[in-house]
Design a protein around this motif. Structure first.
Motif, PDB file in Angstrom:
ATOM      1  N   UNK A  86       0.861  -1.113   0.071  1.00  0.00           N
ATOM      2  CA  UNK A  86       0.012  -0.230   0.114  1.00  0.00           C
ATOM      3  C   UNK A  86       0.701   1.210  -0.143  1.00  0.00           C
ATOM      4  N   UNK A  87       2.093   1.204  -0.127  1.00  0.00           N
ATOM      5  CA  UNK A  87       3.018   2.154  -0.283  1.00  0.00           C
ATOM      6  C   UNK A  87       3.016   3.085  -1.441  1.00  0.00           C
ATOM      7  N   UNK A 114      -5.563   9.942   1.840  1.00  0.00           N
ATOM      8  CA  UNK A 114      -5.525   9.888   3.371  1.00  0.00           C
ATOM      9  C   UNK A 114      -5.944   8.682   3.853  1.00  0.00           C
ATOM     10  N   UNK A 115      -6.623   7.905   3.368  1.00  0.00           N
ATOM     11  CA  UNK A 115      -7.127   6.478   3.808  1.00  0.00           C
ATOM     12  C   UNK A 115      -5.888   5.520   3.686  1.00  0.00           C
ATOM     13  N   UNK A 116      -5.142   5.611   2.353  1.00  0.00           N
ATOM     14  CA  UNK A 116      -4.120   4.716   2.222  1.00  0.00           C
ATOM     15  C   UNK A 116      -2.984   4.949   3.229  1.00  0.00           C
ATOM     16  N   UNK A 117      -2.719   6.290   3.480  1.00  0.00           N
ATOM     17  CA  UNK A 117      -1.810   6.803   4.546  1.00  0.00           C
ATOM     18  C   UNK A 117      -1.939   6.165   5.863  1.00  0.00           C
ATOM     19  N   UNK A 119      -3.855   3.585   6.574  1.00  0.00           N
ATOM     20  CA  UNK A 119      -3.791   2.395   6.830  1.00  0.00           C
ATOM     21  C   UNK A 119      -2.421   1.898   6.916  1.00  0.00           C
ATOM     22  N   UNK A 120      -1.541   2.579   5.825  1.00  0.00           N
ATOM     23  CA  UNK A 120       0.046   2.188   6.135  1.00  0.00           C
ATOM     24  C   UNK A 120       0.388   2.408   7.296  1.00  0.00           C
ATOM     25  N   UNK A 121       0.187   3.685   8.000  1.00  0.00           N
ATOM     26  CA  UNK A 121       0.777   3.887   9.420  1.00  0.00           C
ATOM     27  C   UNK A 121       0.160   3.325  10.560  1.00  0.00           C
ATOM     28  N   UNK A 122      -0.911   2.706  10.325  1.00  0.00           N
ATOM     29  CA  UNK A 122      -1.636   1.962  11.573  1.00  0.00           C
ATOM     30  C   UNK A 122      -1.981   0.584  10.801  1.00  0.00           C
ATOM     31  N   UNK A 123      -0.875  -0.301  11.232  1.00  0.00           N
ATOM     32  CA  UNK A 123      -0.895  -1.859  10.719  1.00  0.00           C
ATOM     33  C   UNK A 123      -2.060  -2.364  11.668  1.00  0.00           C
TER      34      UNK A 123
END
Length: 384
Positions: A86-87, A114-117, A119-123
């Motif tokens: 997802x990066x 914003x959603x992908x960011x 998800x990436x920062x909150x595994x």
């Protein structure tokens, strides 16, 4: 969740059905265009420098620009990829079509980004992008397309049935369902004959009674009246075309207007197959062609030597497709010298085992016989 092999076929079938159900050429040409450069801007549409096409992003309140190139070599990818990252800044050469499109949207849509960011920062957080969700999307797309096709069939009222069964790669017997009908467009004053593929039916038994029951249950489930069926088209197998207790006769007993029509291609295929088995020389000839394919395909080393010697590969014949014999004859006829040279080299190659060298010599002797050379030229001229 395991990524099933059917993901690619299901998504391809849904996309193909959407294209076939489009009703015009515009959507199909847009999907099949080999290369298209999109520039998302907040300004009006038009032509960009260098021949690039520009489109206006629907979120006009966010004047964010992006440029993405859609390459044709991604068309063969699965909906799900092998590396579902997802990066946004990572090179996603095999991320899959689904996440690829999501990332494409994120480059222009700040909400998606914003959603992908997040998800990436909150595994471990809910992303709604898992394979299970992707599978659900496929089923929803399939259901939507299928219902659209069924509405068109019911609107036309009268239809014809076409069923054919074959085992899949998992050795499960399945029967394809195709419906032929006439589509009227009163606004454009046009009439089109359509053939819509509706899916596969898993079979448990292949006797006429069971097949008839499966077909009737499928028609009832799809809301299609049997009395509106005007034709049946199957292969010439006795279980389907039998005039006493075959599937066609059983359906004809319930609806005397459902006329059975033989599959001409299947009939012609049977004529060719049986005609080629009436003479020993013909059987030997096609057996030798099949032996060529078996010999070179039994090991990667033999296949590589053949591919290095000639630009095309050998083909195997098929009992169900007479045209496959043409595909088997042409490469041998056009590159006979190269094949003979490869076989002769293998007979004296001490790196090969004795069995391979013996089989190569035996096959080379067969290819140099008068009967084989004569029939090779004969069938090459016939199978055009």
């Amino acid at each position: 969740m395991h990524r099933e092999g059917r993901m690619r076929s299901a998504s391809s079938s849904a996309l193909q059905a959407l294209m076939d159900n489009d009703g015009g050429r515009g959507g199909r040409e847009e999907l099949c265009r080999p290369k298209k450069i999109l520039k998302c801007t907040s300004a009006g549409g038009g032509r960009a420098a260098g021949g690039e096409s520009t489109t206006t992003h629907p979120l006009k309140s966010h004047p964010r620009k992006c440029q993405t190139t859609l390459r044709p070599d991604h068309a063969h990818h699965y909906l799900q990829g092998h590396k579902e990252s997802l990066q946004l800044d990572k090179d996603d050469s095999n991320v899959g079509n689904f996440l690829g499109l999501v990332k494409l949207m994120a480059t222009c849509d700040p909400v998606m980004k914003e959603h992908l960011t997040h998800v990436e920062s909150h595994p471990g957080s809910t992303s709604y992008l898992s394979p299970a969700v992707q599978n659900e999307f496929i089923h929803l797309m399939t259901s939507t397309v299928r219902q659209s096709l069924l509405r068109g069939i019911c609107k036309a009222k009268y239809y014809g049935l076409m069923f054919d069964s074959t085992p899949d790669l998992a050795h499960r017997e399945q029967m394809s369902q195709v419906v032929r009908y006439v589509q009227f467009d009163f606004e454009r004053k046009t009439v089109r004959v359509r053939e819509s593929f509706l899916g596969f039916i898993q079979l448990s038994w292949k006797d006429a009674e069971s097949l008839t029951e499966d077909i009737l249950k499928k028609l009832e489930k799809d809301g299609m009246e049997l009395q509106d069926c005007q034709s049946q088209c199957y292969d010439n197998a006795a279980v389907m075309a039998g005039h006493r207790s075959g599937v066609s006769q059983r359906i004809l007993d319930k609806n005397n207007l459902a006329v059975f029509v033989n599959c001409d291609n299947h009939s012609l295929n049977l004529v060719g197959v049986h005609a080629a088995k009436q003479d020993v020389m013909m059987v030997t000839f096609f057996g030798t062609l099949d032996a060529i394919y078996v010999f070179f395909s039994r090991s990667t080393q033999c296949w590589e030597k053949l591919r290095n010697a000639m630009p095309v590969s050998v083909k195997s014949e098929s009992e169900t497709r007479w045209s496959s014999r043409m595909e088997a004859v042409k490469p041998v006829n056009n590159h006979l010298e190269e094949k003979l040279q490869v076989l002769q080299d293998m007979t004296v190659d001490e790196d090969e085992n004795l069995e391979t060298r013996s089989d190569a010599r035996h096959l080379c002797n067969h290819l140099l016989t008068y009967d084989f050379l004569t029939l090779l030229r004969f069938w090459n001229n016939i199978l055009i």
